[in-house]
Design a protein around this motif. Structure first.
Motif, mmCIF file in Angstrom:
data_model
loop_
_atom_site.group_PDB
_atom_site.id
_atom_site.type_symbol
_atom_site.label_atom_id
_atom_site.label_comp_id
_atom_site.label_asym_id
_atom_site.label_seq_id
_atom_site.Cartn_x
_atom_site.Cartn_y
_atom_site.Cartn_z
ATOM 1 N N GLY A 34 0.833 -1.218 0.000
ATOM 2 C CA GLY A 34 0.000 0.000 0.000
ATOM 3 C C GLY A 34 0.858 1.254 0.000
ATOM 4 O O GLY A 34 0.589 2.213 -0.738
ATOM 5 N N ASP A 35 1.905 1.259 0.818
ATOM 6 C CA ASP A 35 2.818 2.412 0.869
ATOM 7 C C ASP A 35 3.531 2.585 -0.466
ATOM 8 O O ASP A 35 3.720 3.708 -0.937
ATOM 9 N N LEU A 36 3.949 1.488 -1.063
ATOM 10 C CA LEU A 36 4.647 1.573 -2.356
ATOM 11 C C LEU A 36 3.710 2.156 -3.404
ATOM 12 O O LEU A 36 4.092 3.046 -4.182
ATOM 13 N N LEU A 37 2.457 1.691 -3.412
ATOM 14 C CA LEU A 37 1.524 2.156 -4.445
ATOM 15 C C LEU A 37 1.179 3.623 -4.267
ATOM 16 O O LEU A 37 1.093 4.362 -5.263
ATOM 17 N N SER A 38 1.014 4.101 -3.024
ATOM 18 C CA SER A 38 0.743 5.550 -2.897
ATOM 19 C C SER A 38 1.955 6.356 -3.305
ATOM 20 O O SER A 38 1.827 7.418 -3.926
ATOM 21 N N ALA A 39 3.157 5.855 -3.006
ATOM 22 C CA ALA A 39 4.374 6.575 -3.418
ATOM 23 C C ALA A 39 4.474 6.614 -4.952
ATOM 24 O O ALA A 39 4.868 7.637 -5.532
ATOM 25 N N ILE A 40 4.089 5.520 -5.605
ATOM 26 C CA ILE A 40 4.145 5.486 -7.076
ATOM 27 C C ILE A 40 3.137 6.476 -7.679
ATOM 28 O O ILE A 40 3.427 7.144 -8.672
ATOM 29 N N ASP A 41 1.961 6.591 -7.052
ATOM 30 C CA ASP A 41 0.980 7.587 -7.522
ATOM 31 C C ASP A 41 1.579 8.988 -7.477
ATOM 32 O O ASP A 41 1.400 9.780 -8.396
ATOM 33 N N GLU A 42 2.284 9.307 -6.403
ATOM 34 C CA GLU A 42 2.923 10.626 -6.273
ATOM 35 C C GLU A 42 3.950 10.831 -7.374
ATOM 36 O O GLU A 42 4.032 11.894 -7.986
ATOM 37 N N VAL A 43 4.763 9.809 -7.599
ATOM 38 C CA VAL A 43 5.798 9.891 -8.648
ATOM 39 C C VAL A 43 5.149 10.156 -10.003
ATOM 40 O O VAL A 43 5.562 11.042 -10.752
ATOM 41 N N ALA A 44 4.068 9.408 -10.295
ATOM 42 C CA ALA A 44 3.435 9.515 -11.626
ATOM 43 C C ALA A 44 2.682 10.837 -11.803
ATOM 44 O O ALA A 44 2.411 11.241 -12.923
ATOM 45 N N ARG A 45 2.365 11.505 -10.688
ATOM 46 C CA ARG A 45 1.756 12.828 -10.796
ATOM 47 C C ARG A 45 2.774 13.846 -11.300
ATOM 48 O O ARG A 45 2.429 14.819 -11.940
#
Ligand code: SIN
Ligand code: FE2
Length: 216
Positions: A34-45
């Motif tokens: 879950g932490d990895l996926l929210s961090a990836i969302d931030e990166v992709a923004r």
């Protein structure tokens, strides 16, 4: 929080050896997915997923972005690592701590101490998407391992030898699995077979792969 040091916030289902210095750590990333996926969302923004063009003029079916000091990119002039995202003209987003920590801990669990990645390639696969057999050899530091994290839909990873025409093992990779290869296995050919549509409970019809390297 446990008291086992390395495994404080991770749990493993076992280790599958793929070679003398190559393995899959089953489920290693699952507790922090879950932490990895929210961090990836931030990166992709900041640096959006895009389909890169190979030097041969072929558009890759895998969508990619990067975080960290260096990002892997490709265009008609070749493959390379850059500090600047060519799409935004800005540095790639910083590597989130949750990603850096997971990569470090997975490398250590696979026998590679002190792994400090400076590049994380984020690959996004849709059903039908594949990644052709290739070597990761654009990195300056081939002493450091590759740490590759699978999230979302399962995939069949092809893990071959040091020559393109060596036989390949077909290794299923599931949500939370982490593959690590280094040392004499560092330049082994690998790829991903076309993805079947087997929707994942949180990610749906997607697979996300994080590939950590020491590139510079
Ligand atoms: C890669 O080789 O860059 C990605 C491998 C994977 O998606 O599992
Ligand atoms: Fe690769």
């Amino acid at each position: 929080m446990g008291t086992l040091g390395l495994f404080d916030d991770t749990e493993m289902d076992g280790v599958q050896a793929l070679g003398p210095r190559a393995c899959v750590l089953r489920g290693f990333a699952r507790p922090v997915a879950g932490d990895l996926l929210s961090a990836i969302d931030e990166v992709a923004r900041i640096s959006a997923f895009r389909h890169l063009v190979t030097p041969g003029g072929y558009t890759m079916s895998v969508a990619m972005t990067n975080c960290g000091a260096l990002g892997w990119t490709s265009d008609s002039r070749g493959y390379r690592y850059t500090a600047i995202d060519p799409e935004t003209g800005e540095p790639w987003p910083a590597m989130p701590d949750a990603l850096r920590r997971l990569a470090h801990d997975a490398a250590a669990a696979a026998g590679f101490e002190r792994f400090e990645p400076d590049a994380c390639l984020v690959n996004r696969y849709a059903p039908g998407t594949k990644l052709s057999l290739h070597q990761d050899k654009d990195e300056r530091d081939l002493d450091a391992p590759i740490v590759s994290v699978s999230l979302g839909m399962p995939a069949v990873f092809l893990f071959g030898g040091l020559r393109r025409d060596d036989a390949t093992a077909k290794v299923p990779l599931f949500h939370g699995d982490v593959a690590v290869w280094g040392a004499e296995d560092r330049l082994r050919y690998h790829g991903v077979m076309p993805l079947k549509d087997q929707p994942h409970p949180t990610l749906g019809s997607q697979r996300i792969n994080l590939t950590f390297r020491k590139a510079g």
